[in-house]
Design a protein around this motif. Sequence first.
Motif, PDB file in Angstrom:
ATOM      1  N   SER A  11     -26.589 -45.272  39.882  1.00  0.00           N
ATOM      2  CA  SER A  11     -27.848 -46.362  39.945  1.00  0.00           C
ATOM      3  C   SER A  11     -28.374 -47.527  39.415  1.00  0.00           C
ATOM      4  N   ASP A  12     -28.423 -48.554  39.264  1.00  0.00           N
ATOM      5  CA  ASP A  12     -28.694 -49.599  38.435  1.00  0.00           C
ATOM      6  C   ASP A  12     -30.044 -49.173  38.292  1.00  0.00           C
ATOM      7  N   LYS A  13     -30.671 -48.212  38.534  1.00  0.00           N
ATOM      8  CA  LYS A  13     -31.903 -48.063  37.482  1.00  0.00           C
ATOM      9  C   LYS A  13     -31.238 -46.905  36.358  1.00  0.00           C
ATOM     10  N   GLY A  14     -30.263 -46.260  36.325  1.00  0.00           N
ATOM     11  CA  GLY A  14     -29.718 -45.903  35.287  1.00  0.00           C
ATOM     12  C   GLY A  14     -29.319 -46.769  34.661  1.00  0.00           C
ATOM     13  N   THR A  15     -28.530 -47.778  34.249  1.00  0.00           N
ATOM     14  CA  THR A  15     -27.649 -48.381  33.881  1.00  0.00           C
ATOM     15  C   THR A  15     -29.082 -50.141  33.199  1.00  0.00           C
ATOM     16  N   ALA A  16     -30.172 -50.043  33.872  1.00  0.00           N
ATOM     17  CA  ALA A  16     -30.719 -50.742  33.296  1.00  0.00           C
ATOM     18  C   ALA A  16     -31.497 -50.399  31.738  1.00  0.00           C
ATOM     19  N   VAL A  17     -31.662 -49.246  31.479  1.00  0.00           N
ATOM     20  CA  VAL A  17     -31.522 -48.881  30.578  1.00  0.00           C
ATOM     21  C   VAL A  17     -31.119 -49.423  29.383  1.00  0.00           C
ATOM     22  N   PHE A  18     -30.169 -49.041  29.228  1.00  0.00           N
ATOM     23  CA  PHE A  18     -28.885 -50.472  28.158  1.00  0.00           C
ATOM     24  C   PHE A  18     -29.650 -51.373  28.056  1.00  0.00           C
ATOM     25  N   ASP A  19     -29.446 -51.437  26.661  1.00  0.00           N
ATOM     26  CA  ASP A  19     -30.644 -53.346  26.756  1.00  0.00           C
ATOM     27  C   ASP A  19     -29.763 -53.834  25.655  1.00  0.00           C
ATOM     28  N   GLU A  20     -29.763 -54.673  25.371  1.00  0.00           N
ATOM     29  CA  GLU A  20     -28.238 -55.606  25.522  1.00  0.00           C
ATOM     30  C   GLU A  20     -27.231 -55.792  24.222  1.00  0.00           C
ATOM     31  N   THR A  21     -27.540 -54.592  23.644  1.00  0.00           N
ATOM     32  CA  THR A  21     -26.754 -54.568  22.424  1.00  0.00           C
ATOM     33  C   THR A  21     -25.432 -53.102  22.837  1.00  0.00           C
ATOM     34  N   TYR A  22     -25.611 -53.146  24.419  1.00  0.00           N
ATOM     35  CA  TYR A  22     -25.097 -52.244  24.895  1.00  0.00           C
ATOM     36  C   TYR A  22     -23.949 -52.927  26.098  1.00  0.00           C
ATOM     37  N   THR A  23     -23.063 -52.769  26.338  1.00  0.00           N
ATOM     38  CA  THR A  23     -21.867 -53.208  27.525  1.00  0.00           C
ATOM     39  C   THR A  23     -21.484 -52.593  28.631  1.00  0.00           C
ATOM     40  N   TYR A  24     -21.545 -52.262  30.234  1.00  0.00           N
ATOM     41  CA  TYR A  24     -20.916 -50.874  30.848  1.00  0.00           C
ATOM     42  C   TYR A  24     -20.259 -51.819  31.799  1.00  0.00           C
ATOM     43  N   ALA A  25     -18.809 -51.181  32.107  1.00  0.00           N
ATOM     44  CA  ALA A  25     -18.443 -51.592  33.119  1.00  0.00           C
ATOM     45  C   ALA A  25     -17.533 -49.771  33.204  1.00  0.00           C
ATOM     46  N   GLN A  26     -17.047 -50.544  34.767  1.00  0.00           N
ATOM     47  CA  GLN A  26     -15.813 -49.298  35.510  1.00  0.00           C
ATOM     48  C   GLN A  26     -15.278 -49.076  34.721  1.00  0.00           C
ATOM     49  N   ASN A  27     -14.966 -47.926  34.301  1.00  0.00           N
ATOM     50  CA  ASN A  27     -13.608 -47.835  33.330  1.00  0.00           C
ATOM     51  C   ASN A  27     -13.354 -48.594  32.192  1.00  0.00           C
ATOM     52  N   ALA A  28     -14.166 -49.042  31.999  1.00  0.00           N
ATOM     53  CA  ALA A  28     -14.126 -49.492  30.444  1.00  0.00           C
ATOM     54  C   ALA A  28     -12.726 -49.079  29.154  1.00  0.00           C
ATOM     55  N   GLU A  29     -12.065 -49.743  28.517  1.00  0.00           N
ATOM     56  CA  GLU A  29     -11.343 -49.050  27.867  1.00  0.00           C
ATOM     57  C   GLU A  29     -12.038 -49.468  26.700  1.00  0.00           C
ATOM     58  N   ASN A  30     -11.348 -47.950  26.178  1.00  0.00           N
ATOM     59  CA  ASN A  30     -11.875 -47.453  24.059  1.00  0.00           C
ATOM     60  C   ASN A  30     -13.357 -47.310  24.219  1.00  0.00           C
ATOM     61  N   PRO A  31     -14.486 -46.671  25.200  1.00  0.00           N
ATOM     62  CA  PRO A  31     -15.672 -47.104  24.866  1.00  0.00           C
ATOM     63  C   PRO A  31     -16.409 -45.009  24.279  1.00  0.00           C
ATOM     64  N   ASP A  32     -17.664 -45.844  23.996  1.00  0.00           N
ATOM     65  CA  ASP A  32     -18.369 -44.787  22.633  1.00  0.00           C
ATOM     66  C   ASP A  32     -18.827 -43.905  23.670  1.00  0.00           C
ATOM     67  N   ALA A  33     -19.323 -43.915  24.902  1.00  0.00           N
ATOM     68  CA  ALA A  33     -20.074 -42.979  26.148  1.00  0.00           C
ATOM     69  C   ALA A  33     -19.389 -43.050  26.952  1.00  0.00           C
ATOM     70  N   ILE A  34     -19.143 -41.940  28.199  1.00  0.00           N
ATOM     71  CA  ILE A  34     -18.910 -41.989  29.270  1.00  0.00           C
ATOM     72  C   ILE A  34     -19.842 -41.787  29.613  1.00  0.00           C
ATOM     73  N   MET A  35     -20.528 -42.044  31.409  1.00  0.00           N
ATOM     74  CA  MET A  35     -21.406 -41.665  32.628  1.00  0.00           C
ATOM     75  C   MET A  35     -20.325 -41.157  33.893  1.00  0.00           C
ATOM     76  N   VAL A  36     -20.739 -40.284  34.160  1.00  0.00           N
ATOM     77  CA  VAL A  36     -19.988 -39.888  35.367  1.00  0.00           C
ATOM     78  C   VAL A  36     -20.676 -38.638  36.149  1.00  0.00           C
ATOM     79  N   ARG A  37     -20.197 -39.142  37.593  1.00  0.00           N
ATOM     80  CA  ARG A  37     -21.448 -37.943  38.447  1.00  0.00           C
ATOM     81  C   ARG A  37     -20.046 -36.602  38.806  1.00  0.00           C
ATOM     82  N   SER A  38     -19.043 -37.522  39.701  1.00  0.00           N
ATOM     83  CA  SER A  38     -18.184 -36.379  40.306  1.00  0.00           C
ATOM     84  C   SER A  38     -16.602 -36.578  40.074  1.00  0.00           C
ATOM     85  N   ALA A  39     -16.437 -37.525  38.879  1.00  0.00           N
ATOM     86  CA  ALA A  39     -14.763 -38.140  38.476  1.00  0.00           C
ATOM     87  C   ALA A  39     -14.553 -36.601  38.200  1.00  0.00           C
TER      88      ALA A  39
END
Length: 389
Positions: A11-39
Amino acid sequence: MRTISLMNTISDKGTAVFDETYTYAQNAENPDAIMVRSADLHNLDYTDNLKAIARAGAGVNNIDLDECTKRGIAVFNTPGANANAVKELVIAGLLLASRDLYHGMEWVNTQAGSETLAKDVEKQKKKYAGNEIAGKSLGVIGLGAIGSKLANTALHLDMNVLGYDPYLSVDSALKLSRWINHKKDLKSLLEEADFVSLHLPLLDSTRGMINKETIAQMKDGVKILNFARGGLVNDDDILEALDSGKVALYVTDFPDGKLAGHPHVIGLPHLGASSAESEENCAVQAAKELRSYLEEGSIINSVNLPNVSLELKTPYRLGVIHENKPKVLSRSSDIISANGANIENLLNKSRGDISYSIFDLEERPSDEAIAAIEAIPEVIRVNLFEKEA
């Protein structure tokens, strides 16, 4: 810049929690963290940079917890964020199990174009009349975030509510109505309930808990609702009970090939938490948990590490994940002190075989000091946090 990998649509409301010090993307490479639902993350290619995984939901069966713990990766879930959505669906399941709405609607849909439908309804409706839920006994197994909400709501529907949860938390207990009949053993609940509703996690100890033995303890004609996890019910045993009439109806949010199409099974396509509000709530809570951990090392709602929340007031913090064994704390403290840093605050908590220690410092620890702590055999991972200006 911290990177968040989204393994599902979040949900966009979830990703909106991250400020400008974060980047997020589908299947981002070498992430600091993962957000997942059912995968399914059981075959995840772990990177050394991965520090946390947040499940936007309650169940974490799609995550390899043992492997994450071995690597010092914090795994979070979002208990309670989807509780209202699931509770409402269970109430719908109760009504479906009591009044034969499903087959009644099926019949109406076969009457498209009928000019005598209004008259035929009067003859046909007796087949689908069913019973009211008021005055019936509902047995709720598991009184956590969802089970407690269901139990309280069922009281307002004039049901007699029985509850069983040997691991009932203080928070959940405080939310329960005093009119709920708490059972000290599962057998007594099963013997009295007209409806049995499951609300507990899928563990080795709960897998297949609804089986021949427990079904035999139930009333003849009992109705079972499963909006928790499919593996809680033994499919072969429930089908045998349905065929014999011992169980009148099984309502499940986790149908499979064995159950689909059975005349006494109402299967829903895992809709429990699939409301727009629930998905937003889960995403927001998961994102907040990740920010709290990545920015200051506080652990909130982890399923594999101790929960530790301490406001970061000093410029630097070391978070040390280690085996729960003697002298790790003292050896780490000695290394920090030898480095010339003064420990302003220290907090240590354990969860089974795993401990988490926080060291708050005025001076930045040297890379050599961090490496020395990492070299302690019982240490799994060391994370350095810096307070933002």
